[in-house]
Design a protein around this motif. Structure first.
Motif, PDB file in Angstrom:
ATOM      1  N   GLU A   1       1.004  -0.938   0.261  1.00 49.69           N
ATOM      2  CA  GLU A   1      -0.195  -0.316  -0.279  1.00 49.69           C
ATOM      3  C   GLU A   1       0.977   1.064   0.106  1.00 49.69           C
ATOM      4  OE1 GLU A   1      -2.240  -1.081   3.393  1.00 49.69           O
ATOM      5  OE2 GLU A   1      -4.275  -1.610   2.482  1.00 49.69           O
ATOM      6  N   LEU A   2       1.793   1.007   0.854  1.00 46.33           N
ATOM      7  CA  LEU A   2       2.762   2.644   0.663  1.00 46.33           C
ATOM      8  C   LEU A   2       2.989   2.814  -0.756  1.00 46.33           C
ATOM      9  CD1 LEU A   2       4.389   1.724   4.342  1.00 46.33           C
ATOM     10  CD2 LEU A   2       2.594   4.093   3.697  1.00 46.33           C
ATOM     11  N   LEU A   3       4.043   1.672  -0.679  1.00 44.24           N
ATOM     12  CA  LEU A   3       4.793   1.394  -2.485  1.00 44.24           C
ATOM     13  C   LEU A   3       3.661   1.996  -3.348  1.00 44.24           C
ATOM     14  CD1 LEU A   3       7.425  -1.861  -2.465  1.00 44.24           C
ATOM     15  CD2 LEU A   3       7.316   0.543  -2.413  1.00 44.24           C
ATOM     16  N   VAL A   4       2.511   1.478  -3.795  1.00 40.07           N
ATOM     17  CA  VAL A   4       1.789   1.866  -4.369  1.00 40.07           C
ATOM     18  C   VAL A   4       1.607   3.216  -3.944  1.00 40.07           C
ATOM     19  CG1 VAL A   4      -0.960   1.506  -5.637  1.00 40.07           C
ATOM     20  CG2 VAL A   4       0.612   0.039  -5.217  1.00 40.07           C
ATOM     21  N   LEU A   5       0.973   4.049  -2.787  1.00 36.62           N
ATOM     22  CA  LEU A   5       1.037   5.158  -2.363  1.00 36.62           C
ATOM     23  C   LEU A   5       1.913   6.111  -3.133  1.00 36.62           C
ATOM     24  CD1 LEU A   5      -1.274   5.136   0.482  1.00 36.62           C
ATOM     25  CD2 LEU A   5      -2.504   6.131  -1.811  1.00 36.62           C
ATOM     26  N   ALA A   6       3.117   5.777  -2.515  1.00 38.13           N
ATOM     27  CA  ALA A   6       4.479   6.657  -2.967  1.00 38.13           C
ATOM     28  C   ALA A   6       4.792   6.870  -5.027  1.00 38.13           C
ATOM     29  CB  ALA A   6       5.675   5.863  -2.473  1.00 38.13           C
ATOM     30  N   ALA A   7       3.855   5.809  -5.388  1.00 41.54           N
ATOM     31  CA  ALA A   7       4.002   6.211  -6.691  1.00 41.54           C
ATOM     32  C   ALA A   7       3.364   6.826  -6.957  1.00 41.54           C
ATOM     33  CB  ALA A   7       3.533   4.755  -7.033  1.00 41.54           C
TER      34      ALA A   7
ATOM     35  N   GLN B   1       2.419  11.773   3.013  1.00 42.50           N
ATOM     36  CA  GLN B   1       2.824  11.929   1.842  1.00 42.50           C
ATOM     37  C   GLN B   1       3.881  12.276   2.793  1.00 42.50           C
ATOM     38  OE1 GLN B   1       1.164  15.263   0.008  1.00 42.50           O
ATOM     39  NE2 GLN B   1      -0.626  13.909  -0.559  1.00 42.50           N
ATOM     40  N   SER B   2       4.553  12.692   3.634  1.00 42.19           N
ATOM     41  CA  SER B   2       6.160  12.992   3.725  1.00 42.19           C
ATOM     42  C   SER B   2       6.887  12.277   4.433  1.00 42.19           C
ATOM     43  CB  SER B   2       6.612  13.603   5.139  1.00 42.19           C
ATOM     44  OG  SER B   2       5.720  13.523   6.195  1.00 42.19           O
ATOM     45  N   GLN B   3       6.343  10.791   4.470  1.00 41.92           N
ATOM     46  CA  GLN B   3       6.046   9.722   4.281  1.00 41.92           C
ATOM     47  C   GLN B   3       6.451   8.727   3.365  1.00 41.92           C
ATOM     48  OE1 GLN B   3       4.559   7.416   7.735  1.00 41.92           O
ATOM     49  NE2 GLN B   3       5.012   8.456   9.314  1.00 41.92           N
ATOM     50  N   LEU B   4       5.597   9.377   2.838  1.00 44.37           N
ATOM     51  CA  LEU B   4       5.885   8.249   0.989  1.00 44.37           C
ATOM     52  C   LEU B   4       7.079   9.057   0.466  1.00 44.37           C
ATOM     53  CD1 LEU B   4       2.148   8.889   0.559  1.00 44.37           C
ATOM     54  CD2 LEU B   4       3.824   6.824   0.857  1.00 44.37           C
ATOM     55  N   ASN B   5       7.681  10.683   0.109  1.00 44.01           N
ATOM     56  CA  ASN B   5       8.568  10.826  -0.058  1.00 44.01           C
ATOM     57  C   ASN B   5       9.652  10.104   0.418  1.00 44.01           C
ATOM     58  OD1 ASN B   5       7.115  12.706  -1.145  1.00 44.01           O
ATOM     59  ND2 ASN B   5       7.645  14.563   0.038  1.00 44.01           N
ATOM     60  N   ASN B   6       9.901   9.503   1.299  1.00 44.66           N
ATOM     61  CA  ASN B   6      11.474   9.152   1.981  1.00 44.66           C
ATOM     62  C   ASN B   6      10.938   7.047   1.455  1.00 44.66           C
ATOM     63  OD1 ASN B   6      12.057  11.037   3.206  1.00 44.66           O
ATOM     64  ND2 ASN B   6      10.769  10.696   4.903  1.00 44.66           N
ATOM     65  N   ILE B   7       9.609   6.702   0.411  1.00 46.60           N
ATOM     66  CA  ILE B   7      10.495   5.768  -0.071  1.00 46.60           C
ATOM     67  C   ILE B   7      10.853   5.313  -1.468  1.00 46.60           C
ATOM     68  CG2 ILE B   7       8.742   3.747  -0.540  1.00 46.60           C
ATOM     69  CD1 ILE B   7       6.989   4.776   1.127  1.00 46.60           C
ATOM     70  N   ASP B   8      12.109   4.221  -1.558  1.00 49.41           N
ATOM     71  CA  ASP B   8      12.678   4.820  -2.023  1.00 49.41           C
ATOM     72  C   ASP B   8      11.660   3.576  -3.802  1.00 49.41           C
ATOM     73  OD1 ASP B   8      14.767   4.981  -1.549  1.00 49.41           O
ATOM     74  OD2 ASP B   8      15.509   3.884  -0.964  1.00 49.41           O
ATOM     75  N   LEU B   9      11.361   4.480  -4.372  1.00 48.28           N
ATOM     76  CA  LEU B   9      10.930   3.816  -6.044  1.00 48.28           C
ATOM     77  C   LEU B   9      12.472   3.975  -7.193  1.00 48.28           C
ATOM     78  CD1 LEU B   9       8.150   6.459  -6.660  1.00 48.28           C
ATOM     79  CD2 LEU B   9       8.432   3.554  -5.263  1.00 48.28           C
ATOM     80  N   VAL B  10      11.544   2.482  -7.601  1.00 53.35           N
ATOM     81  CA  VAL B  10      13.093   2.115  -8.601  1.00 53.35           C
ATOM     82  C   VAL B  10      12.109   2.432  -9.603  1.00 53.35           C
ATOM     83  CG1 VAL B  10      13.620  -0.007 -10.045  1.00 53.35           C
ATOM     84  CG2 VAL B  10      13.609  -0.402  -7.910  1.00 53.35           C
ATOM     85  N   ILE B  11      12.273   3.579 -10.491  1.00 50.68           N
ATOM     86  CA  ILE B  11      11.974   4.630 -11.012  1.00 50.68           C
ATOM     87  C   ILE B  11      13.048   4.016 -12.362  1.00 50.68           C
ATOM     88  CG2 ILE B  11      10.752   6.568 -12.429  1.00 50.68           C
ATOM     89  CD1 ILE B  11      10.357   7.106 -10.005  1.00 50.68           C
ATOM     90  N   PRO B  12      13.060   3.529 -13.321  1.00 49.73           N
ATOM     91  CA  PRO B  12      13.188   3.293 -14.915  1.00 49.73           C
ATOM     92  C   PRO B  12      13.345   4.198 -15.685  1.00 49.73           C
ATOM     93  CG  PRO B  12      11.668   1.386 -15.177  1.00 49.73           C
ATOM     94  CD  PRO B  12      11.546   2.204 -13.869  1.00 49.73           C
ATOM     95  N   SER B  13      14.433   4.724 -16.290  1.00 49.38           N
ATOM     96  CA  SER B  13      14.688   5.973 -16.905  1.00 49.38           C
ATOM     97  C   SER B  13      14.145   5.195 -18.387  1.00 49.38           C
ATOM     98  CB  SER B  13      16.139   6.573 -17.500  1.00 49.38           C
ATOM     99  OG  SER B  13      16.911   5.543 -18.040  1.00 49.38           O
TER     100      SER B  13
END
Length: 149
Positions: free
Chosen positions: A9-15, A79-91
């Motif tokens: 849930e946190l990963l999806v919200l962060a994305a 939202q402040s917590q979501l900004n700290n979650i690492d996402l693997v965003i491929p270029s």
């Protein structure tokens, strides 16, 4: 098991909050979660946490936008917590061709499969020979687990 669901849930919200045009495929690419799981998590966020997530048609896909944060009230604290979650965003240059995109999503599926098997208590890491193609690996697993009773 609840901890895993919260992680998804946190990963999806962060994305959703950090991608320019968050759709299912973009969330899959950014999180490594399968497409089916992303849809399940979005539905869970709406049903269980009261978020109002709108799906806006954008060509052949739907773009997600969060209109109301439900149990998170204004959404500022989460939202402040979501900004700290690492996402693997491929270029976009990393996944320039169809073959690159296909290979990336096949790897995501394989990683998710291995993780789900690990969570179910199966040690399948030793069963994989990366020099074999997907169908050969599939056949090896079928042979191994069809003989287990």
């Amino acid at each position: 098991m609840c901890e895993v669901r919260v992680k998804y849930e946190l990963l999806v919200l962060a994305a959703m909050t950090r991608l320019d045009a968050p759709n299912t495929q973009a969330i899959v690419a950014a999180t490594g979660i399968s497409e089916r799981k992303v849809q399940s998590v979005v539905n869970s966020l709406v049903k269980n946490l009261g978020l109002n997530i709108q799906r806006e048609r954008q060509g052949r896909t739907f773009r997600f936008s969060i209109n109301s944060w439900g149990v998170f009230e204004s959404g500022k604290a989460i939202q402040s917590q979501l900004n700290n979650i690492d996402l693997v965003i491929p270029s976009s240059s990393t996944l320039a061709s169809y073959e690159d995109k296909h290979a990336y999503f096949e790897q995501v599926k394989m990683d998710n499969f291995k993780e789900s098997m690990r969570l179910e208590g199966h040690d399948i890491a030793s069963d994989f020979d990366l020099s074999l193609d997907r169908e050969q690996q599939r056949q090896i697993l079928l042979d191994k687990y069809s003989n287990v009773n």
